[in-house]
Design a protein around this motif. Structure first.
Motif, PDB file in Angstrom:
ATOM      1  N   ALA A 172       4.356   7.484  40.338  1.00 13.92           N
ATOM      2  CA  ALA A 172       4.479   7.072  38.911  1.00 13.92           C
ATOM      3  C   ALA A 172       4.562   8.393  37.884  1.00 13.92           C
ATOM      4  O   ALA A 172       5.150   7.985  36.772  1.00 13.92           O
ATOM      5  N   ASP A 173       4.198   9.432  38.397  1.00 18.93           N
ATOM      6  CA  ASP A 173       4.458  10.670  37.375  1.00 18.93           C
ATOM      7  C   ASP A 173       5.915  11.223  37.532  1.00 18.93           C
ATOM      8  O   ASP A 173       6.261  12.179  36.920  1.00 18.93           O
ATOM      9  N   GLY A 174       6.879  10.420  38.177  1.00 16.89           N
ATOM     10  CA  GLY A 174       8.273  10.807  38.307  1.00 16.89           C
ATOM     11  C   GLY A 174       8.448  11.915  39.198  1.00 16.89           C
ATOM     12  O   GLY A 174       9.686  12.469  39.281  1.00 16.89           O
ATOM     13  N   SER A 175       7.625  12.474  39.925  1.00 12.89           N
ATOM     14  CA  SER A 175       7.880  13.631  40.805  1.00 12.89           C
ATOM     15  C   SER A 175       8.392  13.248  42.192  1.00 12.89           C
ATOM     16  O   SER A 175       8.395  12.038  42.562  1.00 12.89           O
ATOM     17  N   THR A 199       9.219  10.911  59.839  1.00 14.11           N
ATOM     18  CA  THR A 199      10.042   9.891  59.340  1.00 14.11           C
ATOM     19  C   THR A 199       8.827   8.958  59.071  1.00 14.11           C
ATOM     20  O   THR A 199       7.685   8.589  59.619  1.00 14.11           O
ATOM     21  N   SER A 200       8.812   8.380  57.568  1.00 14.71           N
ATOM     22  CA  SER A 200       7.820   7.296  57.371  1.00 14.71           C
ATOM     23  C   SER A 200       8.257   6.191  57.804  1.00 14.71           C
ATOM     24  O   SER A 200       9.261   5.632  57.823  1.00 14.71           O
ATOM     25  N   GLU A 201       7.135   5.484  58.303  1.00 17.54           N
ATOM     26  CA  GLU A 201       7.283   4.090  58.939  1.00 17.54           C
ATOM     27  C   GLU A 201       7.507   3.054  57.720  1.00 17.54           C
ATOM     28  O   GLU A 201       8.010   1.989  58.114  1.00 17.54           O
ATOM     29  N   ALA A 202       7.254   3.499  56.469  1.00 13.19           N
ATOM     30  CA  ALA A 202       7.190   2.533  55.370  1.00 13.19           C
ATOM     31  C   ALA A 202       8.218   3.153  54.503  1.00 13.19           C
ATOM     32  O   ALA A 202       8.348   4.265  54.164  1.00 13.19           O
ATOM     33  N   LYS A 203       8.816   2.399  53.608  1.00 10.29           N
ATOM     34  CA  LYS A 203       9.879   2.787  52.681  1.00 10.29           C
ATOM     35  C   LYS A 203       9.081   3.670  51.622  1.00 10.29           C
ATOM     36  O   LYS A 203       7.866   3.761  51.056  1.00 10.29           O
ATOM     37  N   ILE A 204       9.460   4.946  51.372  1.00 11.84           N
ATOM     38  CA  ILE A 204       8.900   5.965  50.615  1.00 11.84           C
ATOM     39  C   ILE A 204       8.935   5.324  49.117  1.00 11.84           C
ATOM     40  O   ILE A 204      10.158   5.279  48.598  1.00 11.84           O
ATOM     41  N   LYS A 205       7.937   5.220  48.363  1.00 10.72           N
ATOM     42  CA  LYS A 205       7.787   4.800  46.969  1.00 10.72           C
ATOM     43  C   LYS A 205       7.753   5.800  45.956  1.00 10.72           C
ATOM     44  O   LYS A 205       7.808   6.878  46.294  1.00 10.72           O
ATOM     45  N   PRO A 242      12.804   3.580  56.587  1.00 10.24           N
ATOM     46  CA  PRO A 242      13.543   2.576  57.298  1.00 10.24           C
ATOM     47  C   PRO A 242      14.658   2.382  56.591  1.00 10.24           C
ATOM     48  O   PRO A 242      15.679   1.623  57.223  1.00 10.24           O
ATOM     49  N   VAL A 243      14.979   2.771  55.212  1.00  8.36           N
ATOM     50  CA  VAL A 243      16.022   2.438  54.683  1.00  8.36           C
ATOM     51  C   VAL A 243      16.741   3.732  54.139  1.00  8.36           C
ATOM     52  O   VAL A 243      17.976   3.367  53.646  1.00  8.36           O
ATOM     53  N   ARG A 244      16.248   4.934  54.297  1.00  7.50           N
ATOM     54  CA  ARG A 244      17.126   5.988  53.641  1.00  7.50           C
ATOM     55  C   ARG A 244      17.285   6.844  54.781  1.00  7.50           C
ATOM     56  O   ARG A 244      16.696   7.108  55.781  1.00  7.50           O
TER      57      ARG A 244
END
Length: 418
Positions: free
Chosen positions: A304-307, A295-301, A214-216
């Motif tokens: 944690a491992d930096g990948s 397309t992801s329906e939620a913002k892709i987070k 939704p944002v990118r």
């Protein structure tokens, strides 16, 4: 009024503009148009009708123009103002032009100074109509507009939006800045010769966005400036213009129908729909070559491992090639744009020639964008390649200049099929 006018200028070297103002509520907007003319060095004589003076008084026009206001045929009779003002003008623009004023101009009536000026003017004439939708759509008004255009007058299509009171619809005066830009183009060409009159053209502009979430999004640096210059120039040459704009933050050009889109799929849908009735299509937009498969329906987070997430892409449809291959009618002219940098496989022009053959369009406008040139700049330089092997170099100058060279090439090709 269709002949080129040999532009004379005032003794100070400034183009002479007559600003006619007829009696509509939009008369107050003409003050801003007047300011644009005077601040850009034009010598402006304001000729308001008696009704216009009910909305904006003569002192306002005098203060903004720096000149006495011509209000009637009886003032300064020894100078014969009802003839002299029109004869000396390089451009006459009427903004707003009411239904009544256009009816008088169509039938050659001359019962005040403005209508006398219109009869004596041998320079380009521009009308910027403003009225309620019902008045604009009335058969009498439509017939008058058609007659004026046949005579070489540039009648700008009114905008859509809020009218007097609570009404909305088509009939709103275009923005003064855009009327000014149209008039500046007419002055530069010295004519309102409508070589695109009766033609419907489609122009695309801007850069599409392909959303990851939704944002990118995936996008590009296209500003839309060249497409808007093309739309404005076509309108100034009498065409009916549909502008399909992708993510562009620019004011609507005067007299142009603007359709706003975001994605390449939306751009394709609107361009193909408009092209069905078009004599020419100019694809100045920069559609994204690829889009995400999902397309992801939620913002892709962030992980944690930096990948970083893996994003699978697929190709978007090639709109230009589709337009070229599936022409709605014989004689339709299709123009593409190519932003090239050149590489080990070939020079900018060599790669562009290959693209021209691959796309199947009639003309390809080639920009060398090495180092980010062109994007967001008011200037441009290009080479216009033709399917018949011709090449027209356009040296660096304003995007408006390039737009008119492109339309010159288009108009020449349209003429071959009429």
């Amino acid at each position: 009024m269709t002949e080129t006018h040999d532009t004379a200028v005032s003794p100070g070297g400034r183009p002479r503009v007559v600003l006619g103002v007829s009696g509509g509520i939009a008369a107050y907007k003409a003050c801003e148009l007047l300011r644009r003319f005077t601040e850009s060095g034009h010598d402006v004589t304001v000729v308001p009708t008696a009704s216009a003076l009910e909305f904006v008084g003569a002192p306002t026009w005098a203060a903004l123009s720096g000149k006495p206001v011509a209000t009637d045929v009886w003032s300064g009779v020894h100078e014969v103002p009802h003839v002299r003002i029109g004869q000396a003008a390089d451009l006459v623009v009427v903004a707003p032009a009411t239904a009544d004023l256009m009816a008088k101009a169509t039938h050659g009536l001359a019962d005040d100074l403005l209508t006398n000026t219109l009869l004596t003017a041998r320079c380009p004439v521009v009308f910027a109509p403003a009225m309620h939708t019902e008045m604009w759509e009335h058969p009498a008004t439509r017939a008058n507009v058609a007659t004026l255009r046949e005579r070489g007058v540039l009648v700008i299509e009114p905008a859509e939006g809020r009218l007097t009171g609570k009404d909305t619809g088509k009939g709103r005066l275009p923005e003064p800045d855009e009327i000014f830009e149209t008039c500046r183009e007419v002055l530069a060409r010295g004519t309102t010769s409508p070589d695109l009159a009766g033609r419907h053209v489609v122009v695309s502009a801007g850069g599409t966005r392909e959303y990851l979430d939704p944002v990118r999004f995936l996008g590009n640096r296209s500003s839309g400036l060249q497409g808007y210059a093309l739309a404005r120039a076509a309108a100034a040459r009498g065409a009916e213009v549909t502008l399909v704009a992708a993510n562009v933050a620019l004011a609507d050009p005067a007299g142009v129908k603007v359709v706003r889109v975001e994605t390449t799929a939306e751009l394709r849908q609107e361009v193909l729909a408009a092209a069905a009735a078009a004599d020419a299509v100019v694809m100045a937009a920069a559609p994204a070559d690829f889009r995400p498969v999902t397309t992801s329906e939620a913002k892709i987070k962030k992980a944690a491992d930096g990948s970083a997430p893996a994003i699978e892409l697929t190709q978007n449809p090639d709109i230009l090639r589709e337009l070229s291959a599936d022409r709605v009618h014989p004689g339709q002219v299709v123009v593409g744009f190519a932003a090239e940098t050149g590489d080990a496989s070939g020079s900018v022009e060599e790669l562009a020639r290959e693209k021209l053959a691959r796309k199947g369009c009639d003309l390809l406008v080639v920009n060398d964008v090495s180092g980010g040139a062109v994007f967001g700049s008011p200037d441009n330089e290009a080479v216009i390649l033709a399917a018949d092997g011709a090449a027209v170099p356009v040296p660096r100058g304003s995007k408006t200049v390039l737009a008119h060279v492109i339309w010159d090439q288009v108009a020449a090709r349209l003429g071959r099929d009429t």
